[in-house]
Design an enzyme around this catalytic site. Structure first.
Site: not given
Length: 120
Positions: A7, A63, A74, A77, A89, A107, A115
Site C-alpha cells: 500500500r 507508464r 485507476c 475513492e 493511493r 505514505y 497510517r
C-alpha cells in the site's frame, strides 16, 4: 516466491495535472526502492484518487517511468465527508521473497496522517 500487496499514498496541493503525475512518480519510485523491487516483480498496480482529483490518471505517470507492460488501473475513492482531500493511493501486487512483516508500505507528504502506524 510469494505474492504480496503493498500500500501507498501521497497528497497533492491542488488538482493539477503535473502535481498528480509528479506525486505518483515519486510514490511508485519510493515503493519500488523501499521494497528492493525490479519492475519485473510487479504483477499489477491499482491507483485510486479522491473525488477532488480529476486532472489526470495516475497510471499515466507509472507508464512514463517504465511500467507500460504492467496492468494498471485507476479508480475513484468513495466520497467520505471527513476524508483527507487530494490523496492518491496505490496497491501494488508484487512477487517477492520478503515475508509480509518486512513489506514497506509508503505514505508520503500529508498522507502520512492516514497510517501513522505504518508510515515510513
Amino acid at each position: 516466491m510469494a505474492v504480496r500487496a503493498i500500500r501507498g499514498a501521497t497528497q497533492v496541493d491542488a488538482d493539477d495535472r503535473e502535481q498528480i503525475l509528479d506525486a505518483t512518480r515519486e510514490l511508485v519510485s519510493a515503493v519500488m526502492e523501499r521494497n528492493e523491487l525490479d519492475r519485473e516483480h510487479v504483477i499489477s498496480i491499482l491507483f485510486t484518487a479522491t473525488p477532488d482529483l480529476v486532472s489526470e490518471f495516475p497510471a499515466l505517470a507509472a507508464r512514463e517511468i517504465g511500467f507500460g507492460d504492467v496492468p494498471l488501473m485507476c479508480a475513484s475513492e468513495i466520497d467520505v465527508p471527513h476524508a483527507l482531500p487530494r490523496v492518491l493511493r496505490l496497491m501494488a501486487h508484487v512477487e517477492t521473497e520478503r515475508p509480509r512483516s518486512e513489506i514497506q508500505h509508503v505514505y508520503l507528504r500529508g498522507a502520512v496522517a492516514l497510517r501513522r502506524d505504518i508510515a515510513q
